[in-house]
Design an enzyme around this catalytic site. Sequence first.
Site, PDB file in Angstrom:
ATOM      1  CE1 TYR A 139      11.272   3.628   5.351  1.00 59.36           C
ATOM      2  CE2 TYR A 139      12.548   4.916   3.816  1.00 59.36           C
ATOM      3  CZ  TYR A 139      11.802   3.801   4.103  1.00 59.36           C
ATOM      4  OH  TYR A 139      11.591   2.855   3.137  1.00 59.36           O
ATOM      5  CE  LYS A 189      -3.756   0.192   1.605  1.00 62.24           C
ATOM      6  NZ  LYS A 189      -4.209  -0.627   0.466  1.00 62.24           N
ATOM      7  CG  ASP A 221      -3.400  -1.325  -2.761  1.00 66.83           C
ATOM      8  OD1 ASP A 221      -3.509  -0.082  -2.893  1.00 66.83           O
ATOM      9  OD2 ASP A 221      -4.311  -2.029  -2.282  1.00 66.83           O
ATOM     10  CG  ASP A 245      12.895   3.041  -0.195  1.00 66.18           C
ATOM     11  OD1 ASP A 245      13.619   2.900  -1.190  1.00 66.18           O
ATOM     12  OD2 ASP A 245      13.229   2.667   0.946  1.00 66.18           O
ATOM     13  CG  ASP A 249      14.390   0.463  -5.854  1.00 61.37           C
ATOM     14  OD1 ASP A 249      14.850   1.617  -6.013  1.00 61.37           O
ATOM     15  OD2 ASP A 249      14.987  -0.428  -5.217  1.00 61.37           O
TER      16      ASP A 249
END
Length: 359
Positions: A139, A189, A221, A245, A249
């Site tokens: 970001y 990852k 994943d 992020d 959620d």
Amino acid sequence: MKIAVLPGDGIGPEIVAEAVAVLEAVGKRFHHQFNFEEKQVGGAATDQFGVPLPDDTLKSAQDADAVLLGAVGGPKWDTIDYALRPERALLSLREQLGLYANLRPAKCYSILADASTLKREVVDGVDILVIRELTGGIYFGQPRGIAKDGTGEKGINTEVYTTPEIVRIAKVAFELARGRRLHVTSVDKANVLESSALWRKVVIKVHKEYPDVALSHLYVDNCAMQLIRNPKQFDVIVTTNLFGDILSDEAAMLTGSIGMLPSASVGESGGKRRGMYEPIHGSAPDIAGKDLANPIATILSAAMMLQMSFGLEKEAGVIEDAVLSVLNEGYRTADIYSEGTRKIGTKEMGRLILEKILC
Ligand code: NAD
């Protein structure tokens, strides 16, 4: 204790009013002095001052010992210039206050387990703390932008993490795990991304200072899958800005009730420890001004503030107990309502919680 209060847009003012009333009740019962300074932020500030984070609001947040935020945004401001959008205020506040760690507890209250879209036996008892790195990663990394190339255009973002950024967030995770069930899962990852390979290497190194805490690693994943398959295996999850992020959620929705979940963003700037506390949900323009919003996420955010910014563990516990007790008596706002319970509005929910604190 000086608290900057930033209600924001949509349901923000309604839910923040209930959280402030609850804090006042705690102050009364335990003889603490909370000084509130209320300022505009988000679309409300853009309307009044032309920018989503006026200097005056930023100064109030910087001078305060903690910040209580409602939510920002709404359709009214969706089409204005990106730099003036309400959401910019959040990014600026995080940056200016050095809030590098976002803490999102996802706790499934047994009494609300049926509100989840997953089976009760999968979610009942879930108690996960997701720690998302908040000021680094893709970001913020450079280069970024949209540039012309031979094919037309190309969009570019860059994932960058430095050793100090990883060290400080890993320490937050290990420290907090010590007050919980002593297990950190670091999510990356590392099989594909070099930034993740460094992330894993540094987390392993920091872990040597915390031999009492168990550490495991998951690829993002697999973590997304495990959260749905068997969420009770997790205690603390620590991960990058982008992965956090998404996973926070996902973890939040295990509990089935967006109106119930608090969050804290902590860090430091100007030689001062910082904390900003807010519900995880947005400004819910569809129900704003209708006395329908669930104020519990904001009230529990205030409890996190007492615990993390002011070290008031007992007082935070009293708020949590009050919330549980009102739920146990069968009171529900519309978002968590089920047959056989009593539907009430925002104000009534706030009042009932406040009464429990004072009695
Ligand atoms: P939202 O979280 O505002 O709402 C999603 C759904 O959940 C809606 O149906 C809403 O009515 C419901 N809901 C949310 N909070 C609730 C509560 N406390 N009680 C009962 N129901 C609740 O997400 P959205 O609709 O995608 O976004 C609306 C606006 O909020 C957008 O402008 C978005 O940019 C902004 N937003 C702000 C923040 C923030 O301030 N931190 C976070 C997310 C979204």
